[in-house]
Scaffold this active site. Sequence first.
Site, PDB file in Angstrom:
ATOM      1  N   LYS A  61       0.810  -1.220   0.000  1.00  0.00           N
ATOM      2  CA  LYS A  61       0.000   0.000   0.000  1.00  0.00           C
ATOM      3  C   LYS A  61       0.846   1.275   0.000  1.00  0.00           C
ATOM      4  O   LYS A  61       0.424   2.296  -0.545  1.00  0.00           O
ATOM      5  CB  LYS A  61      -0.969  -0.001   1.185  1.00  0.00           C
ATOM      6  CG  LYS A  61      -2.001  -1.097   1.097  1.00  0.00           C
ATOM      7  CD  LYS A  61      -2.931  -1.134   2.301  1.00  0.00           C
ATOM      8  CE  LYS A  61      -3.945  -0.026   2.253  1.00  0.00           C
ATOM      9  NZ  LYS A  61      -4.998  -0.202   3.287  1.00  0.00           N
ATOM     10  N   ALA A 118      -1.781   4.162  15.576  1.00  0.00           N
ATOM     11  CA  ALA A 118      -1.230   5.209  14.705  1.00  0.00           C
ATOM     12  C   ALA A 118      -0.591   4.622  13.450  1.00  0.00           C
ATOM     13  O   ALA A 118       0.296   5.236  12.865  1.00  0.00           O
ATOM     14  CB  ALA A 118      -0.215   6.047  15.471  1.00  0.00           C
ATOM     15  N   GLY A 146      -1.057   2.638   9.467  1.00  0.00           N
ATOM     16  CA  GLY A 146      -1.619   3.097   8.206  1.00  0.00           C
ATOM     17  C   GLY A 146      -3.119   3.261   8.234  1.00  0.00           C
ATOM     18  O   GLY A 146      -3.654   4.250   7.722  1.00  0.00           O
TER      19      GLY A 146
END
Length: 282
Positions: free
Chosen positions: A75, A139, A141
């Site tokens: 990603k 915290a 992706g």
Amino acid sequence: MVDTLPTPKHAPLAGVIGWPVAHSRSPRLHGHWLERYGIAGHYVSLPVMPEHLAEVLRAMPHMGFVGANVTIPHKESVLALADVVTDRAALIGAANTLIFRADGKIHADNTDGYGFIANIRQHAPDWIPDLGPAAVIGAGGAARAVVASLLESGVPELRIANRTRIRAEQIRAEFGAKVVVYDWAQAGNMLEGAMTVVNATSMGMEGKPPLRVPLEALAPSTLVTDLVYTPLMTPFLAEAQARGCEVVDGLGMLLHQAAPGFERWFGQRPEVDDDLRRAVLA
């Protein structure tokens, strides 16, 4: 490798790229929509090793692919390989949706935040984000997409806690003054007065450790949601529900984030409903 990809067909092709990718529910999800709307298209799983990602992406538009979803571990990597990156994908630092243009150019977008908000609005239609602070646990992706979408929706303050504080500090540096960082040990305290609470970690997923954050500060007026959807009712959601909170499971985020890509690839805006949920869970 490229030579393992499907043979080009007249019908449009799309798929999900990952390594591994066998666990993905995306083929079942998109397959349901293709059948439902009578679309002569195909959606396939594409296991692609990181070292072959660039080669495969450049070949796909010439093999009949109109786009793809992207999952772990690609990603972040696809941003450097795309010709055009949307502002939200750049801000989040990851893309989950690729569109292959007729000229061969690759457009990268991130629809995770859209899916997150659409899921809440479908299952908690009275939710008003600007009534009070939001608290995000995690915290990574996925959390970055959640933070971006909550701030865009108008939350007045966004509290965040992560086991590694520096990652939360990075989010504050990038997303601005509305973000307030809490130490992990104080994660329970940041829930006080919060109107929206999100577990954006994998804790509580089947096979993972439970999420150990005290929930005593939750008010019954708080909306609580979890990005985990295996199980649908996580221990985190079950405890919040027992405290009188409205809860929303994480499956809908997966379903809604898929809709914009499907529309771009196949020309049909799909509906996210109970039939789809049943098909994906089958």
